[in-house]
Design an enzyme around this catalytic site. Structure first.
Site, PDB file in Angstrom:
ATOM      1  N   ASP A 186       0.853  -1.186   0.000  1.00 35.19           N
ATOM      2  CA  ASP A 186       0.000   0.000   0.000  1.00 35.19           C
ATOM      3  C   ASP A 186       0.890   1.238   0.000  1.00 35.19           C
ATOM      4  O   ASP A 186       1.637   1.469   0.949  1.00 35.19           O
ATOM      5  CB  ASP A 186      -0.897  -0.029   1.253  1.00 35.19           C
ATOM      6  CG  ASP A 186      -1.985   1.038   1.200  1.00 35.19           C
ATOM      7  OD1 ASP A 186      -2.109   1.703   0.166  1.00 35.19           O
ATOM      8  OD2 ASP A 186      -2.698   1.183   2.210  1.00 35.19           O
ATOM      9  N   ASP A 193      -3.001   2.367  -6.150  1.00 38.26           N
ATOM     10  CA  ASP A 193      -1.796   2.393  -5.311  1.00 38.26           C
ATOM     11  C   ASP A 193      -1.724   1.226  -4.344  1.00 38.26           C
ATOM     12  O   ASP A 193      -1.021   1.307  -3.343  1.00 38.26           O
ATOM     13  CB  ASP A 193      -1.707   3.715  -4.551  1.00 38.26           C
ATOM     14  CG  ASP A 193      -2.826   3.875  -3.540  1.00 38.26           C
ATOM     15  OD1 ASP A 193      -3.860   3.212  -3.703  1.00 38.26           O
ATOM     16  OD2 ASP A 193      -2.669   4.661  -2.601  1.00 38.26           O
ATOM     17  N   GLU A 194      -2.438   0.170  -4.604  1.00 37.31           N
ATOM     18  CA  GLU A 194      -2.427  -0.997  -3.708  1.00 37.31           C
ATOM     19  C   GLU A 194      -2.405  -2.257  -4.547  1.00 37.31           C
ATOM     20  O   GLU A 194      -3.017  -2.293  -5.622  1.00 37.31           O
ATOM     21  CB  GLU A 194      -3.714  -1.078  -2.898  1.00 37.31           C
ATOM     22  CG  GLU A 194      -3.891  -0.133  -1.773  1.00 37.31           C
ATOM     23  CD  GLU A 194      -5.287  -0.307  -1.182  1.00 37.31           C
ATOM     24  OE1 GLU A 194      -5.491  -1.272  -0.440  1.00 37.31           O
ATOM     25  OE2 GLU A 194      -6.155   0.510  -1.508  1.00 37.31           O
TER      26      GLU A 194
END
Lengths: 427, 84
Positions: A37, A132-133
């Site tokens: 993350d 973004d993960e």
């Protein structure tokens, strides 16, 4: 170690673990999931690209004085209570010195592509979870790098050295545990939660902290006297099954690490379910022509994406948000599958007439989406008679020509004249 | 600290190596700036034209956003963030 050699070793390690799904859990080879993350991703990219922002409260989102919301706030801004989704007006009250940076979606998408490429060097099974993960199946990989923590550290270092950004990594026996673990030591954290430690670390937390447990699931669990993760882990499966069905049982199993370790690689993911766009006006709109102009523009954008991805769709949904933040949506089925912006627009126009008339509450947001997406074939196409076939053929050729122009010269090169009104006024 | 939109064409000396571009030195308004640090880079597309964007710093604290247009093969100074 050469990169190709590492990849080869990873591949072999995972092949030893086949079949990958459904995973057979055993004490000798328990499932291992990594959740990567990125820390305050958009704000971190802006800080990276402009180091003078470091140490100052940075808010990525709508410009100062606008009606937009925060997309991401950096950790300094978060100390003032600023968070994603907060209105810019509220940010200005809580943190008047915040530096507002407009969202640059293209830039963040590009960095995300680079991030996923790095992750794929470390595991052949990477499931992007958002921009973004991502989840990584580390079951067959981590021992090649000296164990789970060393493995995660190498990934963090690669992200830092190649992107100049930091990530927090959670390691656990299931997706939910890994995701919760990554949030424990943000920013730049690394948390490894072994199956035997899940209860000790997460047990006292409320069930609401489990990703995917919203207010209604929380209420259902509370009715069964389940308030903490410990309560959930100890609850009889038969009771969860009886009162909450599969969802309740799955939640308990995944929190115990007995399931929920399946990572779906990007190339294996299910097809898109819907495509659409929405727009928040800079001023509340009461003018029907302005709404229709924007609706046509949004219909063009949605169907352009569908054609690029090779879909036709059949269900059109209109979304409206009035000035008092009430949101309405309304959907209807088309007679046939389509990727034609005019057909989507015409139905969206009907839906708008059903929901809203001039003189009603001013509109803050309008959106249109198309669902029921399928690949066009003889069953999901349009049946034309002698009289409509020629018109359809001309229309298809026109859309194809428009797509070619846009592919070559960009999305703004051509558009329907009626859709330009709202763009021209900049609403 | 403030951003200023510039959109000026600039002359650039850059290194093209291993499929990557590294801006080294540029001339803007008759002054030469040596790129000391590339903060970040990203790519965008407009039709078939690909744009390579760079956020760079020279000798001072100011930040320059440069863009290479793969179609025209020209460089642009998009904007400057004046820090000092």
């Amino acid at each position: 170690m050469m990169r190709a050699e590492v990849r080869d070793r990873i591949r072999k390690g995972v092949e030893d673990d086949s079949p990958r799904r459904p995973r057979t859990l055993s004490k000798s080879n328990p499932a291992l999931v990594l959740h990567v993350d990125m820390d305050a991703f958009f704000a971190a990219i802006e800080e990276r690209d402009n180091p003078s922002l470091k140490g100052k409260p940075v808010v990525v989102g709508g410009p100062k004085g606008s009606r937009g919301v925060v997309t991401t706030a950096n950790y300094v801004a978060r100390e003032y209570g600023v968070h994603a989704g907060m209105s810019i007006a509220e940010v200005e009250r809580r943190c008047p010195d915040a530096i507002h940076v407009s969202t640059k979606g293209g830039k963040y998408s590009w960095v995300s592509v680079q991030l996923m490429a790095i992750l794929r060097r470390y595991s052949p099974v990477v499931e992007p979870y958002s921009i973004d993960e991502a989840f990584l199946d580390a079951t067959g990989c981590s021992h090649l790098f000296g164990g789970p923590e060393a493995y995660a550290n190498q990934i963090k270092q690669a992200i830092h050295s190649e992107l100049n950004l930091t990530a927090s990594v959670g390691i656990g026996p299931s997706r939910i545990v890994a995701k919760m673990a990554s949030g424990l030591e943000k920013p730049d954290g690394l948390t490894y939660v072994k199956p035997e430690d899940v209860g000790r670390i997460f047990g006292p937390m409320t069930v609401r902290t489990i990703p995917g447990v919203g207010p209604s699931t929380e209420i259902s669990l509370n009715k069964l006297n389940i308030y903490t993760i410990d309560d959930l882990a100890q609850a009889p499966m038969s009771m969860l099954q009886k009162f909450m069905g599969k969802h309740g049982r799955d939640l308990a199993e995944t929190i115990k690490g007995k399931s929920g370790a399946e990572i779906i690689a990007m190339e294996e993911r299910a097809e898109d379910k819907s495509m659409g766009h929405e727009h928040t006006f800079h001023v509340d709109v009461t003018d029907l022509d302005m709404l229709l102009s924007r609706l046509l523009y949004l219909s063009e954008k949605a169907t352009r994406r569908m054609r690029k991805a090779g879909y036709v769709g059949r269900v059109v949904t209109l979304k409206l948000r009035t000035h008092d933040f009430r949101t309405y949506d309304h959907q209807r089925k088309l007679d046939e599958w389509t990727d034609d912006p005019l057909k989507v627009y015409e139905l969206a126009h009907e839906l708008l007439n059903d929901l809203w008339r001039p003189g009603d509450k001013p509109i803050r947001l309008i959106g249109v989406s198309v669902s029921g997406l399928v690949r066009p074939d003889e069953h999901h196409g349009v049946q034309h008679n002698l009289f409509t076939a020629a018109t359809h053929e001309r229309r298809t050729r026109l859309l194809h020509a428009v797509d070619q122009m846009k592919d070559q010269y960009g999305e703004k090169v051509l558009g329907m004249a009626a859709s330009l009104e709202s763009l021209r006024k900049g609403w | 600290m403030q951003y200023e939109d510039i959109q000026d064409k600039i002359e650039m000396i850059a290194l093209f190596r291993d499929g990557r571009i590294r801006p080294l030195k540029f001339r803007w308004k008759e002054r030469v700036y040596r790129v000391e640090r590339v903060n970040g880079e990203w790519v965008s597309d407009e039709g078939q034209t690909r744009f390579y964007h760079y956020s760079v710093m020279t000798t001072g604290p100011d930040v320059y956003e440069l863009t290479y247009n793969s179609d025209s093969r020209g460089w642009l100074l998009n904007r400057v963030c004046l820090v000092g």
